[in-house]
Write a protein that holds these residues in place. Sequence first.
Motif, short mmCIF file in Angstrom:
data_model
loop_
_atom_site.label_atom_id
_atom_site.label_comp_id
_atom_site.label_asym_id
_atom_site.label_seq_id
_atom_site.Cartn_x
_atom_site.Cartn_y
_atom_site.Cartn_z
N LYS A 16 -18.93 -11.52 -1.70
CA LYS A 16 -17.90 -10.71 -1.05
C LYS A 16 -17.97 -9.22 -1.41
N LYS A 17 -18.97 -8.83 -2.21
CA LYS A 17 -19.03 -7.46 -2.71
C LYS A 17 -19.96 -6.61 -1.85
N GLY A 18 -19.47 -5.43 -1.43
CA GLY A 18 -20.27 -4.56 -0.59
C GLY A 18 -20.14 -3.10 -0.95
N VAL A 19 -21.16 -2.34 -0.60
CA VAL A 19 -21.19 -0.90 -0.86
C VAL A 19 -21.64 -0.18 0.40
N ILE A 20 -20.97 0.92 0.71
CA ILE A 20 -21.37 1.80 1.81
C ILE A 20 -21.90 3.10 1.21
N LEU A 21 -23.04 3.57 1.73
CA LEU A 21 -23.67 4.79 1.25
C LEU A 21 -23.81 5.77 2.42
N THR A 45 -24.02 -6.43 -0.85
CA THR A 45 -24.38 -6.12 0.52
C THR A 45 -24.21 -4.62 0.71
N VAL A 46 -25.22 -3.98 1.28
CA VAL A 46 -25.21 -2.51 1.37
C VAL A 46 -25.39 -2.08 2.81
N CYS A 47 -24.56 -1.14 3.25
CA CYS A 47 -24.66 -0.56 4.59
C CYS A 47 -24.71 0.96 4.48
N ARG A 80 -18.22 -3.11 9.86
CA ARG A 80 -19.40 -3.97 9.89
C ARG A 80 -19.46 -4.85 8.65
N LEU A 81 -19.16 -4.27 7.49
CA LEU A 81 -19.14 -5.07 6.27
C LEU A 81 -18.06 -6.15 6.35
N ARG A 82 -16.88 -5.77 6.80
CA ARG A 82 -15.79 -6.74 6.87
C ARG A 82 -16.10 -7.85 7.86
N ASP A 83 -16.79 -7.52 8.93
CA ASP A 83 -17.14 -8.53 9.92
C ASP A 83 -18.09 -9.58 9.36
N THR A 84 -18.83 -9.23 8.32
CA THR A 84 -19.75 -10.20 7.71
C THR A 84 -19.10 -10.96 6.55
N ILE A 89 -15.01 -3.69 -1.16
CA ILE A 89 -15.91 -2.61 -0.72
C ILE A 89 -15.67 -1.34 -1.51
N ALA A 90 -16.78 -0.72 -1.92
CA ALA A 90 -16.75 0.63 -2.49
C ALA A 90 -17.61 1.53 -1.61
N ILE A 91 -17.30 2.82 -1.58
CA ILE A 91 -18.01 3.74 -0.70
C ILE A 91 -18.37 5.02 -1.44
N PHE A 92 -19.63 5.46 -1.26
CA PHE A 92 -20.14 6.67 -1.92
C PHE A 92 -20.84 7.55 -0.89
N GLY A 93 -20.94 8.84 -1.21
CA GLY A 93 -21.65 9.73 -0.32
C GLY A 93 -22.30 10.88 -1.06
#
Length: 258
Positions: A16-21, A45-47, A80-84, A89-93
């Motif tokens: 259930k763990k995801g990261v957005i970059l 899971t990374v997007c 997209r992450l939630r749909d999977t 979720i954590a998000i970095f930029g």
Amino acid sequence: MKTYTGETFFFPHSGKKGVILLHAYTGNSNDVRMLGRQLNWAGYTVCAPLFTGHGGDPREILKKGSPADWQDDTRMAIFRLRDTGVDQIAIFGLSLGGLLATWAVEEDPSLLGGGVFASPITTWGDSNVPQYFPTLAEKYYRRVHTEPELISERLAWLNERLPAQLNDIKKLARQLAVNLNRIHRPFFIAQGGKDEMIDPNSGAQLRDRLLAQGTPVDFHYYPDATHLLTVNSAHRQLFSDVENYLNNLFEVTNDNQQ
């Protein structure tokens, strides 16, 4: 000659763990691909979306892109992450991507946390992007064998329109600074001491603003590192620091859910 300019990538993993970059203004998803692979191997899971207008001719950034479009790109990555089935979720930029990551944390209370790499949340107006962007564009046109006369025309077009878009980004940064009081979850900040693009004091300024309001901050300063922290001399240490932050973040979350 094929010029690889990045594309949206999605690295799935069970759980259930995801990261957005999110990548930089003058870059593309390649900025964060190595970090994405590292985090995927670590169990996330990374997007990483390719921002609208990016990934090719630099003029497309000004023709098709805008802060509003990049906010939509960020929203879609979260969806997209939630749909999977990924709901932690954590998000970095990086740089501009950090502005969008900060915006997402301010706007979406369901995000567990996130942070910025060399991002001028409080100092956008002091960046060297106006000088750097045309130089990068010229290198791109030479790489794809554009005729010299056409390069001059395109650079003149860019220089005429770039200030308006940078001003729009500055407005976004100012609004983010106003809304920092919405951030209460742990926030990650990375900054290089030899940053050639933004004020190297940007990270410490943001840290101090957040600490003053009681927000937990995980701050990392790399004295010899330049702007592109995800690919330069600091990248290995940065990757380790991000992993440690995420381990603590998700550990606390899982404890709270038990």
